[in-house]
Design a protein around this motif. Sequence first.
Motif, PDB file in Angstrom:
ATOM      1  N   ASN A 115       0.825  -1.204   0.000  1.00 53.71           N
ATOM      2  CA  ASN A 115       0.000   0.000   0.000  1.00 53.71           C
ATOM      3  C   ASN A 115       0.861   1.258   0.000  1.00 53.71           C
ATOM      4  N   PRO A 116       1.091   1.848  -1.174  1.00 54.27           N
ATOM      5  CA  PRO A 116       1.939   3.039  -1.264  1.00 54.27           C
ATOM      6  C   PRO A 116       1.426   4.207  -0.428  1.00 54.27           C
ATOM      7  N   ALA A 117       0.118   4.366  -0.359  1.00 53.84           N
ATOM      8  CA  ALA A 117      -0.448   5.493   0.397  1.00 53.84           C
ATOM      9  C   ALA A 117      -0.020   5.426   1.852  1.00 53.84           C
ATOM     10  N   THR A 118      -0.167   4.248   2.454  1.00 55.38           N
ATOM     11  CA  THR A 118       0.198   4.088   3.864  1.00 55.38           C
ATOM     12  C   THR A 118       1.696   4.250   4.070  1.00 55.38           C
ATOM     13  N   MET A 119       2.495   3.669   3.178  1.00 54.77           N
ATOM     14  CA  MET A 119       3.951   3.734   3.322  1.00 54.77           C
ATOM     15  C   MET A 119       4.463   5.163   3.192  1.00 54.77           C
TER      16      MET A 119
ATOM     17  N   GLY B 152      -6.047   4.989   0.321  1.00 54.55           N
ATOM     18  CA  GLY B 152      -5.998   5.026  -1.130  1.00 54.55           C
ATOM     19  C   GLY B 152      -5.517   6.368  -1.637  1.00 54.55           C
ATOM     20  N   ALA B 153      -5.465   6.500  -2.953  1.00 46.61           N
ATOM     21  CA  ALA B 153      -4.905   7.698  -3.578  1.00 46.61           C
ATOM     22  C   ALA B 153      -5.713   8.954  -3.263  1.00 46.61           C
ATOM     23  N   THR B 154      -7.045   8.849  -3.250  1.00 48.61           N
ATOM     24  CA  THR B 154      -7.869  10.029  -2.998  1.00 48.61           C
ATOM     25  C   THR B 154      -7.613  10.599  -1.614  1.00 48.61           C
ATOM     26  N   ASN B 155      -7.600   9.727  -0.609  1.00 48.78           N
ATOM     27  CA  ASN B 155      -7.352  10.205   0.749  1.00 48.78           C
ATOM     28  C   ASN B 155      -5.907  10.649   0.925  1.00 48.78           C
TER      29      ASN B 155
ATOM     30  N   VAL C  24       1.125  10.569  -7.070  1.00 52.80           N
ATOM     31  CA  VAL C  24       2.165   9.537  -6.966  1.00 52.80           C
ATOM     32  C   VAL C  24       1.561   8.210  -6.520  1.00 52.80           C
ATOM     33  N   VAL C  25       0.725   8.262  -5.497  1.00 52.94           N
ATOM     34  CA  VAL C  25       0.079   7.047  -5.000  1.00 52.94           C
ATOM     35  C   VAL C  25      -0.809   6.438  -6.076  1.00 52.94           C
TER      36      VAL C  25
END
Length: 200
Positions: free
Chosen positions: A23-27, A45-48, A60-61
């Motif tokens: 999960n790129p967003a979390t990382m 996710g990308a939106t958040n 980027v996410v």
Amino acid sequence: MNAGSVLAWAGGLLAAFLIGSLNPATMIARLLGKDLASSGSGNPGATNAGRVLGRKWGVVVGVLDVLKGLVPTFVAGHLFGAHAAYAVGIAAVLGHIWSPFLKGRGGKGVATTLGAILGVHPWVALVVVVVFAVAVLLTRWVAAGSIFGALAMIVVAVLIWTGHAPGDVWTGLWLMGIGLLILGRHKNNVVGWWRQRHLP
């Protein structure tokens, strides 16, 4: 199907699932000292990510989430054919939605689904992107774009089954399945919108 083929399929599906689970967003949020689970909508996710970390990081996410679906699906399709690509694509999306690294949580799967479709049927991905963009422009709501993009997948599936678009029955089933999955992930958005419109 011999034992070697079964192991190859199982290994490919597991690899795609684990890639999707990253999960790129979390990382990225953690590297920036943020916790997406307790910020914005709480969705990893990308939106958040764009809402909490800034638009640049959201993009980027989003790109990384697309690649999670694109790369495994593209590789599987070129090595083993479309049916393998369909299975691997679903595995990547399921990994993103129910990541074991996030204790079964995950994003809504829109970007990873787009990547999976792009890896095997770029023309369908283009249709989905256009529908998504028009819906977001008209509503100023990303969730609406995702919902209408999922509906576009379902419409394309029906067009395939009726002979009005290229593809076989499995292509239609795949698009129908992931379209319904994305709609299901946006159930709360649909319910919230309905209540806002129709309740006093």
